[in-house]
Write an enzyme that holds these catalytic residues in place. Structure first.
Site, mmCIF file in Angstrom:
data_model
loop_
_atom_site.group_PDB
_atom_site.id
_atom_site.type_symbol
_atom_site.label_atom_id
_atom_site.label_comp_id
_atom_site.label_asym_id
_atom_site.label_seq_id
_atom_site.Cartn_x
_atom_site.Cartn_y
_atom_site.Cartn_z
ATOM 1 N N ALA A 99 2.047 -0.408 -12.470
ATOM 2 C CA ALA A 99 3.109 0.598 -12.654
ATOM 3 C C ALA A 99 3.938 0.771 -11.387
ATOM 4 O O ALA A 99 5.165 0.615 -11.406
ATOM 5 C CB ALA A 99 2.475 1.922 -13.070
ATOM 6 N N ALA A 100 3.289 1.059 -10.269
ATOM 7 C CA ALA A 100 4.031 1.338 -9.036
ATOM 8 C C ALA A 100 4.653 0.068 -8.463
ATOM 9 O O ALA A 100 5.842 0.055 -8.109
ATOM 10 C CB ALA A 100 3.106 1.995 -8.012
ATOM 11 N N CYS B 242 -2.810 2.764 -19.587
ATOM 12 C CA CYS B 242 -2.800 3.975 -20.425
ATOM 13 C C CYS B 242 -3.032 3.632 -21.898
ATOM 14 O O CYS B 242 -3.480 4.477 -22.671
ATOM 15 C CB CYS B 242 -1.453 4.703 -20.309
ATOM 16 S SG CYS B 242 -0.886 4.862 -18.620
ATOM 17 N N ALA C 153 -5.734 2.759 -7.626
ATOM 18 C CA ALA C 153 -7.013 3.466 -7.467
ATOM 19 C C ALA C 153 -8.083 2.727 -8.251
ATOM 20 O O ALA C 153 -7.771 1.917 -9.118
ATOM 21 C CB ALA C 153 -6.865 4.892 -7.988
ATOM 22 N N ARG D 79 -10.429 0.830 -16.724
ATOM 23 C CA ARG D 79 -9.297 0.824 -15.802
ATOM 24 C C ARG D 79 -8.383 -0.396 -16.036
ATOM 25 O O ARG D 79 -7.191 -0.264 -16.149
ATOM 26 C CB ARG D 79 -9.812 0.819 -14.345
ATOM 27 C CG ARG D 79 -8.721 0.793 -13.298
ATOM 28 C CD ARG D 79 -8.106 2.145 -13.075
ATOM 29 N NE ARG D 79 -6.898 2.101 -12.283
ATOM 30 C CZ ARG D 79 -6.160 3.153 -11.974
ATOM 31 N NH1 ARG D 79 -6.520 4.346 -12.392
ATOM 32 N NH2 ARG D 79 -5.071 3.045 -11.266
ATOM 33 N N GLU E 50 -20.476 16.361 -19.229
ATOM 34 C CA GLU E 50 -19.561 16.832 -18.189
ATOM 35 C C GLU E 50 -20.303 17.825 -17.289
ATOM 36 O O GLU E 50 -20.939 18.758 -17.772
ATOM 37 C CB GLU E 50 -18.333 17.495 -18.860
ATOM 38 C CG GLU E 50 -17.452 18.324 -17.952
ATOM 39 C CD GLU E 50 -16.823 17.535 -16.799
ATOM 40 O OE1 GLU E 50 -16.231 16.480 -17.046
ATOM 41 O OE2 GLU E 50 -16.957 17.994 -15.644
ATOM 42 N N THR F 18 5.268 5.831 4.960
ATOM 43 C CA THR F 18 4.011 6.237 5.587
ATOM 44 C C THR F 18 4.282 6.614 7.053
ATOM 45 O O THR F 18 5.436 6.625 7.477
ATOM 46 C CB THR F 18 2.989 5.081 5.541
ATOM 47 O OG1 THR F 18 3.472 4.037 6.398
ATOM 48 C CG2 THR F 18 2.799 4.545 4.132
ATOM 49 N N TYR G 119 5.929 1.669 3.146
ATOM 50 C CA TYR G 119 6.030 2.707 2.126
ATOM 51 C C TYR G 119 4.776 2.668 1.249
ATOM 52 O O TYR G 119 4.060 1.668 1.231
ATOM 53 C CB TYR G 119 7.276 2.470 1.260
ATOM 54 C CG TYR G 119 8.555 2.501 2.078
ATOM 55 C CD1 TYR G 119 9.313 3.650 2.168
ATOM 56 C CD2 TYR G 119 8.975 1.368 2.787
ATOM 57 C CE1 TYR G 119 10.469 3.689 2.940
ATOM 58 C CE2 TYR G 119 10.131 1.391 3.557
ATOM 59 C CZ TYR G 119 10.870 2.558 3.629
ATOM 60 O OH TYR G 119 12.005 2.597 4.394
ATOM 61 N N THR H 82 3.446 8.402 -14.758
ATOM 62 C CA THR H 82 4.807 8.943 -14.603
ATOM 63 C C THR H 82 5.126 9.200 -13.135
ATOM 64 O O THR H 82 6.234 8.931 -12.678
ATOM 65 C CB THR H 82 4.958 10.248 -15.394
ATOM 66 O OG1 THR H 82 3.780 11.002 -15.224
ATOM 67 C CG2 THR H 82 5.203 9.979 -16.855
HETATM 68 C C1 LIG Z 1 -7.371 4.536 -19.489
HETATM 69 C C2 LIG Z 1 -6.225 5.122 -18.736
HETATM 70 C C3 LIG Z 1 -5.326 5.952 -19.390
HETATM 71 C C4 LIG Z 1 -4.260 6.520 -18.677
HETATM 72 N N1 LIG Z 1 -3.383 7.301 -19.369
HETATM 73 C C5 LIG Z 1 -2.296 7.799 -18.734
HETATM 74 C C6 LIG Z 1 -1.315 8.534 -19.444
HETATM 75 O O1 LIG Z 1 -1.418 8.727 -20.662
HETATM 76 N N2 LIG Z 1 -0.258 9.023 -18.764
HETATM 77 C C7 LIG Z 1 -0.092 8.797 -17.426
HETATM 78 O O2 LIG Z 1 0.910 9.253 -16.850
HETATM 79 N N3 LIG Z 1 -1.022 8.081 -16.717
HETATM 80 C C8 LIG Z 1 -2.100 7.586 -17.339
HETATM 81 N N4 LIG Z 1 -3.017 6.837 -16.646
HETATM 82 C C9 LIG Z 1 -2.848 6.646 -15.205
HETATM 83 C C10 LIG Z 1 -1.917 5.486 -14.897
HETATM 84 O O3 LIG Z 1 -2.325 4.359 -15.604
HETATM 85 C C11 LIG Z 1 -1.937 5.225 -13.394
HETATM 86 O O4 LIG Z 1 -1.463 6.370 -12.744
HETATM 87 C C12 LIG Z 1 -1.070 4.033 -13.029
HETATM 88 O O5 LIG Z 1 -1.491 2.882 -13.701
HETATM 89 C C13 LIG Z 1 -1.133 3.793 -11.528
HETATM 90 O O6 LIG Z 1 -0.426 2.640 -11.241
HETATM 91 P P1 LIG Z 1 -0.514 1.952 -9.797
HETATM 92 O O7 LIG Z 1 0.439 0.800 -9.851
HETATM 93 O O8 LIG Z 1 -0.339 2.969 -8.739
HETATM 94 O O9 LIG Z 1 -2.001 1.458 -9.655
HETATM 95 P P2 LIG Z 1 -2.913 0.350 -10.435
HETATM 96 O O10 LIG Z 1 -2.557 0.320 -11.885
HETATM 97 O O11 LIG Z 1 -4.292 0.705 -10.042
HETATM 98 O O12 LIG Z 1 -2.482 -1.022 -9.788
HETATM 99 C C14 LIG Z 1 -2.891 -1.387 -8.505
HETATM 100 C C15 LIG Z 1 -2.421 -2.781 -8.196
HETATM 101 O O13 LIG Z 1 -2.729 -3.054 -6.834
HETATM 102 C C16 LIG Z 1 -3.341 -4.341 -6.755
HETATM 103 N N5 LIG Z 1 -4.131 -4.397 -5.514
HETATM 104 C C17 LIG Z 1 -4.974 -3.478 -5.007
HETATM 105 N N6 LIG Z 1 -5.480 -3.888 -3.830
HETATM 106 C C18 LIG Z 1 -4.920 -5.096 -3.588
HETATM 107 C C19 LIG Z 1 -5.033 -6.059 -2.529
HETATM 108 N N7 LIG Z 1 -5.809 -5.850 -1.473
HETATM 109 N N8 LIG Z 1 -4.318 -7.208 -2.620
HETATM 110 C C20 LIG Z 1 -3.503 -7.456 -3.693
HETATM 111 N N9 LIG Z 1 -3.349 -6.572 -4.703
HETATM 112 C C21 LIG Z 1 -4.054 -5.427 -4.647
HETATM 113 C C22 LIG Z 1 -4.137 -4.438 -8.046
HETATM 114 O O14 LIG Z 1 -4.503 -5.768 -8.308
HETATM 115 C C23 LIG Z 1 -3.084 -3.884 -9.006
HETATM 116 O O15 LIG Z 1 -2.121 -4.876 -9.297
HETATM 117 C C24 LIG Z 1 -4.104 6.254 -17.309
HETATM 118 C C25 LIG Z 1 -5.005 5.409 -16.657
HETATM 119 C C26 LIG Z 1 -6.051 4.843 -17.353
HETATM 120 C C27 LIG Z 1 -6.998 3.937 -16.647
#
Ligand SMILES: Cc1cc2nc3c(=O)[nH]c(=O)nc-3n(C[C@H](O)[C@H](O)[C@H](O)COP(=O)(O)OP(=O)(O)OC[C@H]3O[C@@H](n4cnc5c(N)ncnc54)[C@H](O)[C@@H]3O)c2cc1C
Length: 448
Positions: free
Chosen positions: A12-13, A44, A114, A133, A179, A272, A278, A301
């Site tokens: 996502a990010a 999600c 995370a 996850r 829980e 940062t 960042y 979001t």
């Molecule tokens: C089951 C589930 C349901 C969810 N439902 C919702 C919802 O309904 N609404 C909502 O708003 N949010 C929801 N979320 C939360 C949402 O999915 C997360 O907030 C979002 O995916 C975060 O995205 P991210 O890119 O920050 O992190 P991540 O999705 O954790 O991605 C991290 C990325 O970093 C990479 N990475 C990490 N370390 C390294 C490294 N050293 N070298 C190379 N790559 C690396 C990983 O491979 C991955 O590509 C849900 C999450 C889950 C698990």
């Protein structure tokens, strides 16, 4: 020479940061790294594949490889960033074959996300504990059901735990949720609202045990039972939904500061403590719109909004992140649940004196078929009379109500103003008096 932007993370990010950077600088050389073999999917959606609402895990891939080609993004799958040198402005990487390379950057974005966390419980080293996850995690749970799992225990009654529990019940798996705290959804809802959701879930055959912390995982090599709240529970499938922890090791080793939430500290430009580095998404903290204190939202979001800001700034533009309210929604069976801002509990913990207004109303007039019950609770700061939180449980339109209340909070609306809101009505769509307005009137009466 084109600007070199390296993004660690491609979900996502990471993907949204890359898109924003590309739109800001059409010539930048943008590289994305992910440890996984699929980029840009929506975790999600995993519970909804498990529950049978989405036909396959592949459908969750929102950004296929063709997207990265179209956007001229250099995507490196199954590649790990192993070290960052912020002085030399380099990132060391290693791919799945073991090949190492050093990438130079002008701007770096940390979108490392995370990871699920399992507390130090006796027997934690045993096999058979699932998390939810990644797509791979989802596929493993799906396989276990297909192989005949008939009973399950979900540990943790947060959003992910309960969405997974609902999915398991929908697949015919007899499921118990345990829980530690005295309520379910402790981050989203106050205890009174959580009770309504718990009763609904129990009515749909989700067995819920609150005040039942996990004490032990039992089994020789593989977990076959747990002890929670003093009770032994046997099951075929064990899902750990204790929560997630920001992935910050790489950042910390490079001298990038973490904050009081233990996630990466950022400025309003998502920068940062190290210039040109960042952070965005589940690994990054930001400011809470109401408390103005650091918060860790860990929602999709928030991740994409932070990422857009990080991407624009990393590419040489200017953008500011206004903060997060933790707006979230979900759907358990037919019931929608939503939250934005602070619950009464978290407002008190932040030192704010509050009054609340709560009402149960209908989504259509009594004479019109299909109206559903809707419960709204508003949290108001007594001194300023500002709306600081809302929780809604009901059958329809919860998301748009949460969104409206989130806008109201971003614009610092008082409960007096909300009570006079100009809302819309037609019998098939809403009641004459919008439930949010009725809840505002109740809170206002308490203030008087
Ligand atoms: C089951 C589930 C349901 C969810 N439902 C919702 C919802 O309904 N609404 C909502 O708003 N949010 C929801 N979320 C939360 C949402 O999915 C997360 O907030 C979002 O995916 C975060 O995205 P991210 O890119 O920050 O992190 P991540 O999705 O954790 O991605 C991290 C990325 O970093 C990479 N990475 C990490 N370390 C390294 C490294 N050293 N070298 C190379 N790559 C690396 C990983 O491979 C991955 O590509 C849900 C999450 C889950 C698990």
């Amino acid at each position: 020479m084109p600007k070199r932007i390296v993004i660690i993370g491609a979900h996502a990010a990471g993907v949204d940061a890359a898109a924003a950077a590309r739109k800001t600088d059409r010539t930048a050389q943008i590289t994305l790294l992910t440890t996984q073999n699929k980029p840009g999917y929506s975790p999600c959606g995993i519970p909804f594949v498990l529950g049978g609402h989405v036909p396959s895990f592949d459908k969750l891939i929102v950004f296929p490889p063709s997207y990265f080609r179209m956007m001229k993004l250099d995507l490196r799958l199954e590649t790990t960033a192993t070290n960052i040198d912020t002085k030399a402005k380099t990132v060391e990487i290693q791919d799945k074959t073991g090949k190492q390379e050093t990438l130079s950057y002008d701007s770096l974005i940390l979108a490392t996300g995370a990871s699920p966390f399992i507390p130090p419980i006796k027997g934690k080293e045993k096999t058979g504990l699932h998390v939810v996850r990644t797509l791979e995690d989802g596929e493993k749970v799906d396989q276990a059901i297909k192989k005949g799992a008939k009973t399950a225990v979900v540990m943790g009654a947060g959003l992910i735990g309960l969405e997974t529990a609902v999915a398991l019940v929908e697949r015919g798996v007899k499921t118990t949720v345990v829980e530690l705290l005295p309520q379910i959804l402790p981050v989203m809802l106050d205890e009174d609202m959580a009770k309504t959701v718990q009763e609904m879930l129990e009515g749909k055959n989700v067995n819920i045990m609150i005040r039942s912390g996990v004490e032990e995982f039992i089994g020789t090599e593989k977990v076959t039972a747990i002890v929670a709240g003093g009770k032994r529970i046997e099951a075929d499938l064990f899902i750990c939904a204790f929560g997630v922890r920001a992935n910050t090791e790489l950042a910390k080793n490079a001298g990038i500061a973490t904050g009081e939430t233990r996630a990466i500290k950022t400025s309003s430009r998502m920068e940062t403590n190290v210039k040109d580095v960042y952070a965005a998404g589940d690994c990054a903290e930001c400011v809470h719109v109401i408390t103005k204190r650091p918060t860790l939202s860990q929602l999709g979001t928030t991740a994409v909004r932070q990422a857009k800001v990080a991407g624009i700034n990393a590419a040489g533009g200017y953008a500011v992140f206004p903060g997060a309210l933790g707006s979230a929604v979900t759907k358990f069976f037919d019931t929608e649940i939503g939250v934005t801002g602070l619950t009464e509990f978290f407002a008190k913990r932040a030192g704010l004196e509050t009054v609340t207004g709560a009402i149960t109303s209908k989504t259509r007039p009594p004479y019109y078929p299909g109206g559903l019950s809707l419960k709204v609770k508003l949290v108001v700061e007594r001194e300023s009379e500002r709306l600081i939180g809302a929780q809604i449980i009901g059958g329809e339109e919860v998301t748009q109500r949460v969104n409206a209340l989130s806008f109201a909070m971003q614009k610092q609306m008082t409960i007096r103003e909300l009570a006079k809101a100009d809302t819309a009505y037609a019998p098939p769509l809403n009641e004459t008096w919008e439930p949010m307005v009725l809840a505002a009137e109740i809170a206002l009466r308490k203030l008087r």
